[in-house]
Design a protein around this motif. Structure first.
Motif, short mmCIF file in Angstrom:
data_model
loop_
_atom_site.label_atom_id
_atom_site.label_comp_id
_atom_site.label_asym_id
_atom_site.label_seq_id
_atom_site.Cartn_x
_atom_site.Cartn_y
_atom_site.Cartn_z
N GLY A 27 76.46 36.35 7.95
CA GLY A 27 75.81 37.49 7.33
C GLY A 27 76.27 37.76 5.91
N LEU A 28 76.82 36.73 5.25
CA LEU A 28 77.32 36.91 3.88
C LEU A 28 76.52 36.11 2.85
N GLY A 29 75.74 35.13 3.29
CA GLY A 29 75.03 34.26 2.34
C GLY A 29 74.11 35.02 1.41
N LEU A 30 73.26 35.90 1.96
CA LEU A 30 72.31 36.64 1.13
C LEU A 30 73.01 37.75 0.35
N THR A 31 74.07 38.31 0.91
CA THR A 31 74.85 39.31 0.18
C THR A 31 75.44 38.70 -1.08
N LEU A 32 76.01 37.50 -0.95
CA LEU A 32 76.57 36.81 -2.11
C LEU A 32 75.47 36.43 -3.09
N ALA A 33 74.32 35.98 -2.58
CA ALA A 33 73.21 35.62 -3.46
C ALA A 33 72.78 36.82 -4.30
N GLN A 34 72.67 37.99 -3.66
CA GLN A 34 72.28 39.18 -4.40
C GLN A 34 73.34 39.56 -5.44
N THR A 35 74.61 39.45 -5.07
CA THR A 35 75.68 39.77 -6.01
C THR A 35 75.60 38.88 -7.24
N PHE A 36 75.41 37.58 -7.02
CA PHE A 36 75.36 36.64 -8.15
C PHE A 36 74.14 36.91 -9.04
N VAL A 37 72.99 37.21 -8.42
CA VAL A 37 71.79 37.49 -9.22
C VAL A 37 71.97 38.78 -10.01
N GLN A 38 72.54 39.81 -9.40
CA GLN A 38 72.76 41.07 -10.10
C GLN A 38 73.74 40.91 -11.25
N GLN A 39 74.70 40.00 -11.12
CA GLN A 39 75.63 39.75 -12.22
C GLN A 39 74.94 39.10 -13.41
N HIS A 40 73.72 38.60 -13.20
CA HIS A 40 72.89 38.07 -14.30
C HIS A 40 71.84 39.09 -14.75
N GLN A 41 72.03 40.37 -14.40
CA GLN A 41 71.08 41.46 -14.71
C GLN A 41 69.73 41.25 -14.08
N GLY A 42 69.68 40.46 -13.00
CA GLY A 42 68.41 40.18 -12.35
C GLY A 42 68.26 40.95 -11.05
N PHE A 43 67.19 40.64 -10.33
CA PHE A 43 66.97 41.24 -9.02
C PHE A 43 66.46 40.17 -8.06
N ILE A 44 66.69 40.42 -6.79
CA ILE A 44 66.22 39.52 -5.75
C ILE A 44 65.55 40.37 -4.68
N ALA A 45 64.42 39.91 -4.19
CA ALA A 45 63.68 40.64 -3.15
C ALA A 45 63.11 39.62 -2.18
N CYS A 46 62.64 40.12 -1.05
CA CYS A 46 62.09 39.22 -0.03
C CYS A 46 60.87 39.86 0.61
N GLU A 47 59.84 39.04 0.80
CA GLU A 47 58.67 39.43 1.59
C GLU A 47 58.52 38.38 2.69
#
Length: 372
Positions: free
Chosen positions: A331-351
């Motif tokens: 349960g950490l893979g997507l949490t880490l993915a979001q953290t890394f994307v946010q550190q690039h001033q970006g956002f991640i979402a899912c549908e």
């Protein structure tokens, strides 16, 4: 037939340059033949077509046969009214897996030349999505802060427990009893690994360099296919004209790998049947707003799979720490993915729905990147 429409060149002077600056999608077409010859940058992004390739498309090829849209065009074309606006469902030009049904506010209007009709639209869920993403980001940030605090609180006593178990093991009179101290030591090590993973994104310094996103995607592709060599296709749907982006290459690769690896694991049944597909799609997004800040251009990246979809009960919590839809998952893979994307001033979402799960990443281009 596409690209056979001859009215584009003669009609071009009627196209205002200001339309290129609008954040909403705008196209212009011939009111009689319904052939298109102009799309502003926002429409290029919405339709996933370049302005050059859009010339000659029929309106019905982009939005199917839409009675509500046709009625608006007929009323405006007959000069009964200069403009019409209505909310409707637009079935937008299909992508490689599924086309999108977009609730949109649509405006149809005549131009100075009565043969030319302008169509403008914007998704009705755009504002709702922005508010939802902001709310989810705040919730996830609060959860991550809580988990970091808990990790620090757990780490020190955990070391003490492990050390005490080791000392106890030396004092035990029977070797058979050491089985129990080994359980304590191994479980302590497992929890230590979990704590380290929770703290990992905040220990390593964020480095920056120019990154070719397609090189990163190719690396992810090779890693995933090495683990799943048969039954899985990874489709490249790249816009190779994208400029390099400034960021942390290893973090970006890890974020995409976590998403793609999760997708491959969710496709176990499709891999067994040989029908599993993951698509990497890259485009440029124009006039995007991320965390209440507007950017002229952004990297638009999608990782799409044709798996069973994310279970309803966890769909709104997939970026929370320790939430997993797979037995044995951390349960950490997507949490880490979001953290890394946010550190690039970006956002991640899912549908997600059965047959299609789409992880969507946007990372803004900054001025120094565009001038590099």
């Amino acid at each position: 037939m596409r690209n056979s429409f001859k009215g584009a060149a003669s009609a071009a002077p009627f196209v205002p340059n200001l339309l290129d600056q609008l954040p909403n999608a705008v196209i212009i077409f011939d009111g009689k033949t319904k052939h298109l010859f102009y799309a502003n940058p926002a429409a290029e992004s919405a339709l996933d077509l370049s302005r050059k390739s859009i010339v000659g498309y029929l309106l019905s090829e982009l939005f199917a046969d839409n009675p509500a849209l046709n009625s608006m065009i007929e009323e405006v074309g007959s000069s009964a009214t200069a403009a019409q606006r209505q909310e409707m469902i637009l079935h937008v030009f299909p992508n490689t897996i599924h086309y999108d049904a977009v609730p949109a506010h649509v405006v149809i209007a005549l131009l100075e030349d009565p043969d030319l009709i302008l169509m403008e639209w914007f998704p009705l869920d755009q504002q709702l999505r922005s508010e939802r993403d902001e709310r989810v980001t705040q919730q996830v940030e609060a959860n991550k802060q809580l988990m970091r605090n808990l990790a620090h609180e757990i780490k020190n006593p955990l070391g003490g427990i492990r050390g005490a178990a080791q000392l106890l093991e030396f004092e035990l009179p029977e070797k058979g009893l050491r089985e129990y101290t080994q359980v304590i030591i191994k479980e302590s090590d497992r929890l230590q690994t979990l704590v380290d993973r929770l703290l990992a994104p905040h220990r390593r310094a964020h480095t920056t360099e120019l990154i070719n996103v397609h090189e990163s995607l190719e690396r992810v592709r090779s890693l995933v296919l090495a683990e799943f060599p048969s039954g899985l296709r990874i489709i490249r749907n790249y816009d190779t004209s994208l400029p390099d982006i400034i960021g942390d290459k290893e973090q970006l690769i890890q974020a995409i790998l976590n998403i793609a690896h999760n997708a491959a694991q969710a496709l176990s049944e499709e891999i067994r049947r040989g029908t599993a597909v993951i698509e990497f799609r890259t485009r440029v997004a124009r006039s995007v707003t991320i965390a209440k800040q507007r950017y002229k251009l952004a990297l638009d990246l999608h990782v799409i799979d044709n798996g069973p979809g994310i279970p309803d009960e966890i769909r709104d919590r997939i970026f929370f720490p320790l939430v997993s839809g797979r037995e044995g998952g951390s349960g950490l893979g997507l949490t880490l993915a979001q953290t890394f994307v946010q550190q690039h001033q970006g956002f991640i979402a899912c549908e997600s729905q059965p047959g299609k799960t789409d992880f969507h990443i946007q990372i803004p281009y900054r001025k120094q990147e565009l001038s590099a």
